[in-house]
Design a protein around this motif. Structure first.
Motif, PDB file in Angstrom:
ATOM      1  N   PRO A   1      13.624  -2.311 -11.436  1.00 40.78           N
ATOM      2  CA  PRO A   1      14.811  -3.147 -11.678  1.00 40.78           C
ATOM      3  C   PRO A   1      14.650  -4.513 -10.994  1.00 40.78           C
ATOM      4  CG  PRO A   1      15.437  -0.925 -11.014  1.00 40.78           C
ATOM      5  CD  PRO A   1      13.962  -1.033 -10.796  1.00 40.78           C
ATOM      6  N   PHE A   2      14.893  -5.553 -11.761  1.00 42.92           N
ATOM      7  CA  PHE A   2      14.674  -6.899 -11.239  1.00 42.92           C
ATOM      8  C   PHE A   2      15.761  -7.826 -11.762  1.00 42.92           C
ATOM      9  CE2 PHE A   2      12.811 -11.189 -11.615  1.00 42.92           C
ATOM     10  CZ  PHE A   2      12.422 -11.398 -10.303  1.00 42.92           C
ATOM     11  N   ASN A   3      16.445  -8.468 -10.848  1.00 40.20           N
ATOM     12  CA  ASN A   3      17.511  -9.377 -11.260  1.00 40.20           C
ATOM     13  C   ASN A   3      17.534 -10.564 -10.308  1.00 40.20           C
ATOM     14  OD1 ASN A   3      19.717 -10.520 -12.490  1.00 40.20           O
ATOM     15  ND2 ASN A   3      21.199  -9.259 -11.383  1.00 40.20           N
TER      16      ASN A   3
ATOM     17  N   PRO B   1       0.805  -1.228   0.000  1.00 34.21           N
ATOM     18  CA  PRO B   1       0.000   0.000   0.000  1.00 34.21           C
ATOM     19  C   PRO B   1       0.835   1.274   0.000  1.00 34.21           C
ATOM     20  CG  PRO B   1      -0.974  -1.604   1.481  1.00 34.21           C
ATOM     21  CD  PRO B   1       0.344  -2.172   1.047  1.00 34.21           C
ATOM     22  N   ASP B   2       2.010   1.263   0.674  1.00 37.72           N
ATOM     23  CA  ASP B   2       2.831   2.479   0.698  1.00 37.72           C
ATOM     24  C   ASP B   2       3.745   2.582  -0.518  1.00 37.72           C
ATOM     25  OD1 ASP B   2       4.789   0.598   1.169  1.00 37.72           O
ATOM     26  OD2 ASP B   2       5.289   1.309   3.196  1.00 37.72           O
ATOM     27  N   GLY B   3       3.680   1.606  -1.389  1.00 41.66           N
ATOM     28  CA  GLY B   3       4.434   1.681  -2.633  1.00 41.66           C
ATOM     29  C   GLY B   3       5.911   1.381  -2.508  1.00 41.66           C
ATOM     30  N   THR B   4       6.349   0.839  -1.364  1.00 36.80           N
ATOM     31  CA  THR B   4       7.785   0.630  -1.171  1.00 36.80           C
ATOM     32  C   THR B   4       8.230  -0.799  -1.441  1.00 36.80           C
ATOM     33  OG1 THR B   4       7.521   0.120   1.190  1.00 36.80           O
ATOM     34  CG2 THR B   4       7.822   2.445   0.579  1.00 36.80           C
ATOM     35  N   GLN B   5       7.305  -1.772  -1.439  1.00 32.16           N
ATOM     36  CA  GLN B   5       7.701  -3.168  -1.573  1.00 32.16           C
ATOM     37  C   GLN B   5       6.799  -3.891  -2.570  1.00 32.16           C
ATOM     38  OE1 GLN B   5       9.118  -5.150   2.327  1.00 32.16           O
ATOM     39  NE2 GLN B   5       7.500  -3.752   3.005  1.00 32.16           N
ATOM     40  N   ILE B   6       7.343  -4.952  -3.130  1.00 29.76           N
ATOM     41  CA  ILE B   6       6.581  -5.813  -4.038  1.00 29.76           C
ATOM     42  C   ILE B   6       6.723  -7.247  -3.548  1.00 29.76           C
ATOM     43  CG2 ILE B   6       6.392  -6.716  -6.392  1.00 29.76           C
ATOM     44  CD1 ILE B   6       7.554  -3.996  -7.338  1.00 29.76           C
ATOM     45  N   ALA B   7       5.609  -7.905  -3.365  1.00 31.44           N
ATOM     46  CA  ALA B   7       5.609  -9.319  -3.000  1.00 31.44           C
ATOM     47  C   ALA B   7       5.209 -10.139  -4.219  1.00 31.44           C
ATOM     48  CB  ALA B   7       4.642  -9.576  -1.842  1.00 31.44           C
ATOM     49  N   PHE B   8       5.758 -11.337  -4.315  1.00 30.86           N
ATOM     50  CA  PHE B   8       5.403 -12.222  -5.425  1.00 30.86           C
ATOM     51  C   PHE B   8       5.786 -13.648  -5.059  1.00 30.86           C
ATOM     52  CE2 PHE B   8       9.671 -10.573  -6.173  1.00 30.86           C
ATOM     53  CZ  PHE B   8      10.417 -11.708  -6.486  1.00 30.86           C
ATOM     54  N   ALA B   9       5.264 -14.593  -5.831  1.00 28.09           N
ATOM     55  CA  ALA B   9       5.658 -15.997  -5.699  1.00 28.09           C
ATOM     56  C   ALA B   9       6.547 -16.354  -6.881  1.00 28.09           C
ATOM     57  CB  ALA B   9       4.429 -16.896  -5.671  1.00 28.09           C
ATOM     58  N   ALA B  10       7.580 -17.139  -6.617  1.00 27.49           N
ATOM     59  CA  ALA B  10       8.482 -17.585  -7.680  1.00 27.49           C
ATOM     60  C   ALA B  10       9.302 -18.765  -7.180  1.00 27.49           C
ATOM     61  CB  ALA B  10       9.406 -16.458  -8.137  1.00 27.49           C
ATOM     62  N   VAL B  11       9.605 -19.693  -8.041  1.00 30.70           N
ATOM     63  CA  VAL B  11      10.452 -20.848  -7.759  1.00 30.70           C
ATOM     64  C   VAL B  11      10.052 -21.486  -6.419  1.00 30.70           C
ATOM     65  CG1 VAL B  11      12.801 -21.722  -7.991  1.00 30.70           C
ATOM     66  CG2 VAL B  11      12.263 -19.479  -8.872  1.00 30.70           C
ATOM     67  N   GLY B  12       8.733 -21.578  -6.184  1.00 31.97           N
ATOM     68  CA  GLY B  12       8.220 -22.317  -5.038  1.00 31.97           C
ATOM     69  C   GLY B  12       8.004 -21.538  -3.770  1.00 31.97           C
ATOM     70  N   ASP B  13       8.483 -20.281  -3.683  1.00 37.42           N
ATOM     71  CA  ASP B  13       8.432 -19.543  -2.422  1.00 37.42           C
ATOM     72  C   ASP B  13       7.808 -18.159  -2.612  1.00 37.42           C
ATOM     73  OD1 ASP B  13       9.709 -21.428  -0.620  1.00 37.42           O
ATOM     74  OD2 ASP B  13      11.567 -21.040  -1.698  1.00 37.42           O
ATOM     75  N   ILE B  14       7.582 -17.476  -1.462  1.00 37.45           N
ATOM     76  CA  ILE B  14       7.106 -16.096  -1.455  1.00 37.45           C
ATOM     77  C   ILE B  14       8.301 -15.180  -1.235  1.00 37.45           C
ATOM     78  CG2 ILE B  14       5.560 -14.421  -0.390  1.00 37.45           C
ATOM     79  CD1 ILE B  14       4.087 -16.702  -1.791  1.00 37.45           C
ATOM     80  N   TYR B  15       8.387 -14.149  -2.070  1.00 38.43           N
ATOM     81  CA  TYR B  15       9.486 -13.186  -2.001  1.00 38.43           C
ATOM     82  C   TYR B  15       8.937 -11.780  -1.818  1.00 38.43           C
ATOM     83  CZ  TYR B  15      12.740 -16.716  -3.862  1.00 38.43           C
ATOM     84  OH  TYR B  15      13.525 -17.825  -4.042  1.00 38.43           O
ATOM     85  N   VAL B  16       9.780 -10.920  -1.242  1.00 43.29           N
ATOM     86  CA  VAL B  16       9.503  -9.482  -1.156  1.00 43.29           C
ATOM     87  C   VAL B  16      10.755  -8.744  -1.610  1.00 43.29           C
ATOM     88  CG1 VAL B  16       9.099  -7.548   0.403  1.00 43.29           C
ATOM     89  CG2 VAL B  16       7.721  -9.591   0.627  1.00 43.29           C
ATOM     90  N   MET B  17      10.554  -7.687  -2.394  1.00 40.64           N
ATOM     91  CA  MET B  17      11.688  -6.891  -2.868  1.00 40.64           C
ATOM     92  C   MET B  17      11.320  -5.415  -2.825  1.00 40.64           C
ATOM     93  SD  MET B  17      11.522  -7.290  -7.028  1.00 40.64           S
ATOM     94  CE  MET B  17      12.550  -5.835  -7.263  1.00 40.64           C
ATOM     95  N   PRO B  18      12.316  -4.516  -2.763  1.00 45.73           N
ATOM     96  CA  PRO B  18      12.026  -3.081  -2.801  1.00 45.73           C
ATOM     97  C   PRO B  18      11.421  -2.696  -4.142  1.00 45.73           C
ATOM     98  CG  PRO B  18      14.267  -3.494  -2.019  1.00 45.73           C
ATOM     99  CD  PRO B  18      13.755  -4.788  -2.549  1.00 45.73           C
ATOM    100  N   ALA B  19      10.446  -1.815  -4.121  1.00 49.30           N
ATOM    101  CA  ALA B  19       9.799  -1.376  -5.355  1.00 49.30           C
ATOM    102  C   ALA B  19      10.736  -0.556  -6.225  1.00 49.30           C
ATOM    103  CB  ALA B  19       8.539  -0.578  -5.029  1.00 49.30           C
ATOM    104  N   GLY B  20      11.776  -0.025  -5.619  1.00 50.10           N
ATOM    105  CA  GLY B  20      12.761   0.716  -6.394  1.00 50.10           C
ATOM    106  C   GLY B  20      13.857  -0.157  -6.962  1.00 50.10           C
ATOM    107  N   GLY B  21      13.762  -1.453  -6.719  1.00 47.19           N
ATOM    108  CA  GLY B  21      14.780  -2.381  -7.190  1.00 47.19           C
ATOM    109  C   GLY B  21      15.641  -2.857  -6.045  1.00 47.19           C
ATOM    110  N   GLY B  22      16.212  -4.000  -6.178  1.00 50.95           N
ATOM    111  CA  GLY B  22      17.030  -4.579  -5.128  1.00 50.95           C
ATOM    112  C   GLY B  22      16.823  -6.072  -5.064  1.00 50.95           C
ATOM    113  N   ALA B  23      17.597  -6.741  -4.247  1.00 47.03           N
ATOM    114  CA  ALA B  23      17.561  -8.198  -4.176  1.00 47.03           C
ATOM    115  C   ALA B  23      16.269  -8.675  -3.517  1.00 47.03           C
ATOM    116  CB  ALA B  23      18.762  -8.719  -3.400  1.00 47.03           C
ATOM    117  N   PRO B  24      15.551  -9.596  -4.150  1.00 50.14           N
ATOM    118  CA  PRO B  24      14.369 -10.173  -3.502  1.00 50.14           C
ATOM    119  C   PRO B  24      14.776 -10.999  -2.285  1.00 50.14           C
ATOM    120  CG  PRO B  24      14.333 -10.546  -5.876  1.00 50.14           C
ATOM    121  CD  PRO B  24      15.699 -10.057  -5.541  1.00 50.14           C
ATOM    122  N   VAL B  25      13.931 -10.956  -1.247  1.00 45.71           N
ATOM    123  CA  VAL B  25      14.164 -11.707  -0.020  1.00 45.71           C
ATOM    124  C   VAL B  25      13.169 -12.853   0.044  1.00 45.71           C
ATOM    125  CG1 VAL B  25      14.158 -11.627   2.498  1.00 45.71           C
ATOM    126  CG2 VAL B  25      15.012  -9.661   1.180  1.00 45.71           C
TER     127      VAL B  25
END
Length: 999
Positions: A595-597, A337-361
């Protein structure tokens, strides 16, 4: 339940339809059309029988018109060679002559809908007589030549029924004749043109009715209890000949008396050559009969069609490299809601990453299937679906501050698509309780744990979204155009959060939201707007608090879009565009790329495995070898040698010394979906299936399945998959997409390329010309095309056909006539083109397995499936089992055998999620008369050839996919389901451990 159109959106709709009917739109921006590969040489196919063919006779009795395999042909009425008078891309059906013999009318699907067309008998002056978004079918001239009667689904854009209409050929006036809430079709005029008789669903299809076109009064003409009546044809002398299907028999009747013999009569209108003589088609032949009962005459014919066997450079999957690969399968990315993070599912797990780019956790990092994340409105929590610590999917909520996750449901159905209510106290979700995502809509109260069903099972509903006041739920639902045909458009369905009070809205009447799987709608947090994907791009429109549109949608992007989610400011929307994440400001139009890597690494085992086979069936021949060691290094077979204890040194040994080892099976047609969780992968393996081809899914879930498997996150079979089933204007399945124009079509082809789908699926309503373009594109990137169709698919190079019969936009199959019977045209089109056929006739074979082995119902492997599948199993062998095909000793089984003998390549698939059905499929082939070794090849050697991977046999250099079964499959093909051990991609599994495994 009420359904509403939105008049303000009609201008948008008209512009869209004009774009489709006008000049060809340009390809998607920034994308060049793919170059077509060199065309393969054509082969002539000369046939003497036609499947699902109708016939009509000219008024002078000298010429016949037919519709062999989707073209209009003419021929002398005494017999001879047919001449095609239309091209092959019309899907032209059921020709009828004008009374003056100067015109032939028919219905055709040339540009994405069925319309009434006319052509001169010499093939000149082909023209369209009706047009628009509705389907018009089965035209027939009045005897004075001034009118056409036809059936049409013209009516409410949110759902109507088929009615009889007339077209005044002098003025162009259209008039609706029948208005009953039933399906009325196949009209025929009375000799004086005062009445029209027609087939109808009014009495469960057991009756024919007639309507007086002047008084508009209707009457029941004829009924046959326990039978289906079709295709009435009113003769010049007042007799009506009509088609009857009763049990395993088809016939024509007049006044309740059969007038045909034991032949298989096709369900089309008879053609009257005189007061006492008529023509029709049965057993693939054109027949002539008289009312006097003289012996039936056959009108012999030949028809020539061309086919090709596609030749192109196939893309080959790399199953050996361990080079990291870009993550493409991002499922349901959602912005906080605050526009700072993006959550998604990938390769079996749930990830969160900064909306401005950065390593998914990685938030979950487990062996479970974790999917479908969604934020609470305050951003403090994430809800998602996971089968962690459960046999099947449940809902979990993660506190983002503490990092603690808790399971909040414990139900026997599969909850997905969860979304928090605005106050964070409730969660709405769709609750899968049937095949291919049939689901209830339910709400969980987090404090009490109580779950309330707010709508009974829906046909694959979209992901729900809340109104800001928490009083209503909106989702994409399917609004079928009619009962007669299941396809319709995806529109807005709203439901009271208390249950009931269902309302429907069409923001753009007759234009579908692209898909119910990833295209919205999503309600803005301020409640003033909704967003969804139309024609491939993101659109936004204003809504009332009820969800009713109060203005037309406007496009806010010009690029491919998927999975929109709102930021809390109701101004910014995150969406997927091909392999990128993008955020658009809907006020300024500014768009930025996130940015997504993120990469994943193929998990190739480094072990040395030796499988000691008591018996070895290597599938290079049906001859068994005894006491053999199959040596596996990594994920490939390195040698197959006589057993010796020395071979077992420094190796993981799979003791199959009392078992038969053979290649793992390939299920060539099952739609992989998240509903079944990680347990489904183990179930495939436990039943000996080491490769699954999934010919339809949502585009990013399909990729996640492949990536999670190759990364070793979820044990399961090797995956070959694709995204949406590509439809045109209308759609049925959630995994389908309603494409509306050529520009959007090009976007979808590009998405398939960027996401590296393994095939592209042309589905029921994709026009033949677009299917041709799909083949050109797919082959240029090295991947095959699949379809339900047969012709012109066999001419343009479509690689394989799915199903012996199955859904057809015509309402009947061009591959099988009545009684599930295929004739020479179908057999030779497959044989001469050496095309791939995946029959899917497992029903009878599966019932045979359960009938012969009553203990099979109690097999512990079925516990890996949801309860609704377990209930199906428990009902065997009495219950009609999923898989279809009827008795394989009849029409469908004979069709498969005939095509194999003619040169077609048979591959085994079932179109079901239950792995036992693949064994039923193989049993069905043998029941049809197929040699056992050929049946086994259909699940091993043949699919490896079709998919182009190193498998299907046990020999050095092949991928290490093996199974060990209890018994000899050559002696009894039922032994194939008695799997005890599996090696998949070089990893060894014991079936008992797969069944007992807990995550």
């Amino acid at each position: 339940m009420t359904r509403h159109l939105t008049p303000i959106a009609i201008v948008f709709m008209a512009a869209s339809l004009a774009a489709q009917q006008g000049s060809q739109p340009k390809p998607a921006p920034g994308r060049r059309p793919a170059a077509a590969p060199a065309r393969s040489a054509e082969t002539e196919v000369i046939v003497h029988e036609g499947t699902s063919m109708s016939v009509s006779v000219s008024p002078d009795g000298r010429t016949l018109a037919t519709d062999m395999q989707g073209s209009i042909w003419t021929m002398p009425s005494a017999g001879g060679a047919m001449t095609r008078i239309t091209d092959v891309f019309n899907d032209a059906r059921q020709p009828m002559w004008s009374p003056d013999g100067r015109t032939i009318v028919f219905f055709a699907y040339r540009d994405g809908g069925y319309d009434i067309w006319a052509i001169n008998p010499d093939g000149s002056n082909q023209r369209k007589l009706t047009w628009g978004p509705y389907d018009d079918r089965e035209p027939i001239f009045s005897h004075d030549g001034t009118h056409l009667a036809f059936s049409s689904d013209r009516g409410n854009a949110l759902g109507s029924d088929y009615n009889i209409w007339t077209l005044d050929l002098r003025s162009g006036e259209l008039k609706q004749v029948t208005k009953n809430e039933s399906e009325d079709f196949m009209p025929s005029w009375s000799p004086d043109d005062n009445e029209i008789v027609f087939a109808t669903s009014r009495d469960n299809y057991e009756s024919l009715w007639a309507m007086n076109v002047r008084s508009m009064g209707d009457r029941r003409v004829r009924s046959v209890k326990g039978a289906r009546l079709d295709a009435p044809s009113w003769g010049p002398g007042g007799q009506i000949v009509y088609h009857v299907t009763a049990g395993n028999q088809t016939r024509y009747e007049i006044d309740g008396k059969p007038v045909t013999g034991s032949e298989n009569v096709f369900a089309f209108r008879a053609a009257w050559a005189s007061n006492s003589e008529y023509l029709y088609v049965s057993d693939g032949k054109i027949r002539r009969r008289t009312l006097a009962g003289l012996p039936m005459q056959t009108v012999d014919f030949t028809a020539t069609m061309n086919v090709i066997h596609p030749e192109y450079t196939h893309r080959v999957r790399d199953f050996t490299s361990t080079t990291p690969r870009k993550t493409l399968g991002l499922v349901r990315p959602v912005i906080s809601p605050d526009g700072t993070q993006i959550a998604f599912a990938a390769v079996g797990d749930i990830y969160v990453m900064p909306a401005g780019g950065g390593a998914p956790v990685n938030l979950t990092r487990d062996a479970a299937l974790d999917t479908d994340p969604s934020w609470s409105l305050d951003g403090s929590s994430l809800v998602y679906s996971s089968d962690r610590d459960s046999p099947h999917l449940q809902l979990w909520v993660r506190d983002m501050k503490s990092g603690v996750s808790r399971k909040v449901t414990n139900i026997t159905t599969q909850p997905q698509g969860a979304s928090f209510s605005p106050d964070g106290k409730r969660i709405v979700f769709f609750n899968v309780d049937g095949m291919w995502r049939v689901a209830e809509m339910s709400i969980l109260d987090l404090d009490s744990g109580r779950i309330t069903r707010i709508h009974e099972s829906l046909p694959q509903p979209g992901t729900p979204t809340w109104s800001p006041d928490g009083k209503r739920i909106a989702l994409a639902g399917i609004a079928p155009m009619t009962v007669r045909f299941r396809e319709g458009t995806n529109q807005i369905q709203t439901i009271s959060a208390a249950g009931g009070d269902v309302k429907w809205y069409a923001p753009i009447p007759l234009l579908s939201i692209d898909s119910r799987g990833g295209s919205g709608p999503v309600w803005s947090p301020d409640g003033m707007k909704m967003a969804a994907i139309y024609e491939g791009v993101l659109s936004v429109w204003p809504v009332a608090p009820s969800g009713e549109p109060i203005g037309p949608p406007r496009r806010v992007t010009s690029e491919s879009a998927h999975a929109p989610s709102w930021q809390g400011d109701s101004r910014h929307i995150l969406y997927q565009s091909l392999d990128q994440l993008r955020i658009v400001d809907i006020e300024s139009g500014e768009t930025k790329t996130v940015p997504f890597n993120m990469t994943w690494t193929p998990a190739i085992p480094k072990t040395r495995v030796v499988v000691h086979a008591g018996k070895l069936l290597d599938m290079k021949s049906p001859t068994m070898r005894s006491n053999v060691d199959v040596i596996v290094t990594g994920n490939r077979i390195t040698s197959v040698v006589p057993h010796a204890e020395a071979n077992h040194l420094k190796a993981e040994v799979v003791d199959a010394s009392n078992l038969t080892v053979m290649p793992g099976f390939t299920e060539f047609h099952s739609h992989l979906q998240k509903d079944y969780g990680a347990a489904q992968g183990r179930a495939w393996l436990a039943f000996g299936i080491t490769t699954v081809r999934s010919p339809g899914n949502t585009p990013y879930e399909a990729v996640e399945d492949r990536e999670a498997n190759e990364a070793g996150v979820r044990p399961g079979p090797r995956v070959y998959g694709t995204g949406y089933l590509m439809e045109w204007n209308r759609v049925y399945y959630k995994m389908g997409i309603a494409i509306s124009n050529v520009s959007q079509f090009e976007m979808e082809l590009q998405r398939a390329k960027v996401l590296e789908h393994d095939l592209i699926k042309s589905y029921v309503r994709l026009p033949d010309l677009q299917q041709k373009r799909m083949v050109e594109f797919a082959h240029s990137i090295g991947v095959p095309v699949a379809t339900h169709e047969i012709y012109p698919a066999a001419l343009v190079g479509v690689d394989n056909t799915e199903h012996t019969g199955a859904t057809s936009r015509r309402g009947y199959s061009p591959k099988q006539a009545t009684l599930q019977t295929a004739y020479e045209d179908v057999v030779q089109l497959f044989g001469k083109s050496q095309r791939i056929l995946c029959p899917m006739i497992s029903g009878g074979g599966a019932r045979e397995l359960f009938d012969k082995d009553p203990a099979l119902k109690s097999d512990p492997r079925f516990a890996l499936y949801p309860q609704w599948i377990q209930r199906q199993v428990a009902a065997q062998p009495v219950n009609q089992f999923a898989g279809g095909g009827g008795d394989p000793r009849g029409g469908s089984g004979k069709m498969v055998l005939d095509i194999m003998k003619a040169g077609g390549l048979i591959v085994a698939g079932t179109d079901t999620p239950n792995a036992i059905n693949l064994h039923g499929e193989l049993m069905a082939y043998t029941m049809a008369g197929m040699p056992v070794f050929d049946a086994l090849k259909a699940a091993t050697v043949n699919p490896a050839k079709a998919l182009g991977y190193d498998g299907g046999t046990i020999e050095p250099g092949k991928l290490a996919d093996l199974i060990a079964i209890d018994g000899d499959p050559i002696a009894n093909i039922a032994n194939t389901y008695k799997v005890k051990k599996v090696v998949a991609n070089g990893r060894a599994y014991d079936v008992a451990q797969l069944v007992a495994q807990k995550q």
